[in-house]
Scaffold this motif. Structure first.
Motif, mmCIF file in Angstrom:
data_model
loop_
_atom_site.group_PDB
_atom_site.id
_atom_site.type_symbol
_atom_site.label_atom_id
_atom_site.label_comp_id
_atom_site.label_asym_id
_atom_site.label_seq_id
_atom_site.Cartn_x
_atom_site.Cartn_y
_atom_site.Cartn_z
ATOM 1 N N GLN A 205 -1.107 12.091 -14.912
ATOM 2 C CA GLN A 205 -0.063 12.881 -14.251
ATOM 3 C C GLN A 205 1.239 12.103 -14.130
ATOM 4 N N LEU A 206 1.125 10.803 -13.825
ATOM 5 C CA LEU A 206 2.348 10.001 -13.706
ATOM 6 C C LEU A 206 3.017 9.833 -15.070
ATOM 7 N N ALA A 207 2.206 9.617 -16.106
ATOM 8 C CA ALA A 207 2.774 9.493 -17.457
ATOM 9 C C ALA A 207 3.442 10.801 -17.864
ATOM 10 N N ALA A 208 2.813 11.915 -17.524
ATOM 11 C CA ALA A 208 3.400 13.221 -17.845
ATOM 12 C C ALA A 208 4.734 13.382 -17.122
ATOM 13 N N TRP A 209 4.734 13.045 -15.854
ATOM 14 C CA TRP A 209 5.962 13.173 -15.049
ATOM 15 C C TRP A 209 7.104 12.416 -15.695
ATOM 16 N N GLU A 210 6.818 11.188 -16.138
ATOM 17 C CA GLU A 210 7.868 10.365 -16.759
ATOM 18 C C GLU A 210 8.439 11.050 -18.004
ATOM 19 N N LEU A 211 7.614 11.859 -18.667
ATOM 20 C CA LEU A 211 8.041 12.549 -19.892
ATOM 21 C C LEU A 211 8.642 13.927 -19.606
ATOM 22 N N GLY A 212 8.801 14.243 -18.316
ATOM 23 C CA GLY A 212 9.374 15.538 -17.956
ATOM 24 C C GLY A 212 8.365 16.677 -18.013
ATOM 25 N N ILE A 213 7.104 16.324 -18.019
ATOM 26 C CA ILE A 213 6.030 17.336 -18.112
ATOM 27 C C ILE A 213 5.383 17.488 -16.734
ATOM 28 N N GLY A 214 5.287 18.731 -16.273
ATOM 29 C CA GLY A 214 4.640 19.001 -14.990
ATOM 30 C C GLY A 214 3.133 19.092 -15.162
ATOM 31 N N SER A 215 2.418 18.852 -14.060
ATOM 32 C CA SER A 215 0.951 18.897 -14.149
ATOM 33 C C SER A 215 0.349 19.214 -12.792
ATOM 34 N N CYS A 216 -0.894 19.600 -12.829
ATOM 35 C CA CYS A 216 -1.634 19.855 -11.584
ATOM 36 C C CYS A 216 -3.131 19.722 -11.861
ATOM 37 N N PRO A 217 -3.858 19.058 -10.973
ATOM 38 C CA PRO A 217 -5.311 19.060 -11.116
ATOM 39 C C PRO A 217 -5.851 20.454 -10.788
ATOM 40 N N VAL A 218 -6.861 20.870 -11.502
ATOM 41 C CA VAL A 218 -7.487 22.175 -11.253
ATOM 42 C C VAL A 218 -9.000 21.956 -11.149
ATOM 43 N N SER A 219 -9.585 22.481 -10.077
ATOM 44 C CA SER A 219 -11.029 22.319 -9.874
ATOM 45 C C SER A 219 -11.803 23.379 -10.657
ATOM 46 N N ILE A 220 -12.835 22.931 -11.321
ATOM 47 C CA ILE A 220 -13.696 23.845 -12.079
ATOM 48 C C ILE A 220 -14.931 24.172 -11.239
ATOM 49 N N LEU B 74 -6.714 19.042 -15.940
ATOM 50 C CA LEU B 74 -5.278 18.979 -15.612
ATOM 51 C C LEU B 74 -4.560 20.076 -16.377
ATOM 52 N N SER B 75 -3.758 20.860 -15.687
ATOM 53 C CA SER B 75 -2.858 21.774 -16.387
ATOM 54 C C SER B 75 -1.572 21.006 -16.682
ATOM 55 N N LEU B 76 -0.950 21.327 -17.803
ATOM 56 C CA LEU B 76 0.267 20.606 -18.212
ATOM 57 C C LEU B 76 1.266 21.567 -18.834
ATOM 58 N N GLY B 77 2.532 21.276 -18.633
ATOM 59 C CA GLY B 77 3.564 22.077 -19.290
ATOM 60 C C GLY B 77 4.926 21.713 -18.752
ATOM 61 N N TYR B 78 5.950 22.214 -19.414
ATOM 62 C CA TYR B 78 7.308 22.013 -18.910
ATOM 63 C C TYR B 78 7.512 22.977 -17.745
ATOM 64 N N PRO B 79 7.996 22.466 -16.613
ATOM 65 C CA PRO B 79 8.072 23.306 -15.411
ATOM 66 C C PRO B 79 9.076 24.444 -15.545
ATOM 67 N N LYS B 80 8.666 25.604 -15.081
ATOM 68 C CA LYS B 80 9.587 26.754 -15.057
ATOM 69 C C LYS B 80 10.823 26.405 -14.231
ATOM 70 N N ASP B 81 10.594 25.741 -13.128
ATOM 71 C CA ASP B 81 11.709 25.276 -12.294
ATOM 72 C C ASP B 81 11.856 23.762 -12.520
ATOM 73 N N PRO B 82 12.826 23.359 -13.365
ATOM 74 C CA PRO B 82 12.931 21.936 -13.712
ATOM 75 C C PRO B 82 13.113 21.034 -12.498
ATOM 76 N N SER B 83 13.691 21.589 -11.415
ATOM 77 C CA SER B 83 13.924 20.741 -10.240
ATOM 78 C C SER B 83 12.603 20.344 -9.578
ATOM 79 N N SER B 84 11.511 21.033 -9.937
ATOM 80 C CA SER B 84 10.235 20.711 -9.281
ATOM 81 C C SER B 84 9.744 19.316 -9.660
ATOM 82 N N LEU B 85 10.315 18.752 -10.720
ATOM 83 C CA LEU B 85 9.901 17.394 -11.102
ATOM 84 C C LEU B 85 10.641 16.330 -10.302
ATOM 85 N N THR B 86 11.793 16.691 -9.769
ATOM 86 C CA THR B 86 12.619 15.664 -9.126
ATOM 87 C C THR B 86 12.986 16.025 -7.686
#
Ligand SMILES: Cc1cc2nc3c(=O)[nH]c(=O)nc-3n(C[C@H](O)[C@H](O)[C@H](O)COP(=O)(O)O)c2cc1C
Length: 172
Positions: A101-116, A138-150
């Motif tokens: 998740q931290l590596a994704a964040w650095e690349l501008g990619i949002g993420s969230c753990p999801v329980s199965i 982990l779900s991953l993708g570019y955030p719809k709201d870019p400000s959610s990363l920062t």
């Protein structure tokens, strides 16, 4: 970006754009998980990168709070040995997840753990062998709201230091 900034600012991102994540960035994210520490350095994990929309939609039906997976650009399915075997299995998986998740964040990619909640259906869907189990994706993708990363951490989003720390003895 520095590590403390990433730790402070990373939020769970659950809404994603339709943009795909370039292959080399996805690989970089999984590589961060591969580098995580683990008890006895077992590294007893395996990661399935899911990008097929049908697979993502099916995964989104395997947990009570998993709907976001249907709209993610990718998911990283974290396979472990049976968590009942030893306490460290999910500790290790959690660290790999946090690194990714931290590596994704650095690349501008949002993420969230999801329980199965339905691991047997996940096994049918993904075809992994009996020695592996799944509890988290982990779900991953570019955030719809870019400000959610920062965005600044929201008030009350975490317990205060005094609520979670004692010195030398409980409560002191
Ligand atoms: C083990 C674990 C399981 C989680 N499962 C889910 C889940 O199934 N669905 C979901 O939307 N969020 C899930 N989350 C995300 C948490 O809700 C989120 O990390 C927490 O609310 C803090 O969010 P914040 O970092 O944006 O403040 C999970 C987080 C962890 C660590």
């Amino acid at each position: 970006m520095d590590v403390s900034q990433a730790i402070r600012m990373k939020r769970a991102v659950r809404e994603f754009t339709d943009d795909p994540i370039p292959e080399q960035l996805l690989t970089a994210v999984v590589n961060a998980g591969r580098r995580a520490q683990s008890a006895k350095n077992r590294q007893a994990w395996h990661f399935i990168i899911a990008q097929d929309r049908e697979v993502l939609v099916e995964l989104s039906q395997l947990g009570q709070f998993a709907k976001q997976l249907a709209g993610a650009a990718a998911a990283i399915v974290i396979l472990t040995p049976d968590p009942a075997e030893r306490w460290s299995i999910m500790f290790d998986a959690g660290q790999a997840a946090a690194y990714m998740q931290l590596a994704a964040w650095e690349l501008g990619i949002g993420s969230c753990p999801v329980s199965i909640y339905e691991p047997d259906r996940a096994r049918e869907l993904l075809g992994f062998p009996p020695k592996f189990h799944v509890r988290a994706v982990l779900s991953l993708g570019y955030p719809k709201d870019p400000s959610s990363l920062t965005a600044s951490p929201h008030a009350g989003g975490r317990k205060t230091l005094s609520e979670v720390i004692s010195y030398d003895r409980w409560g002191s």
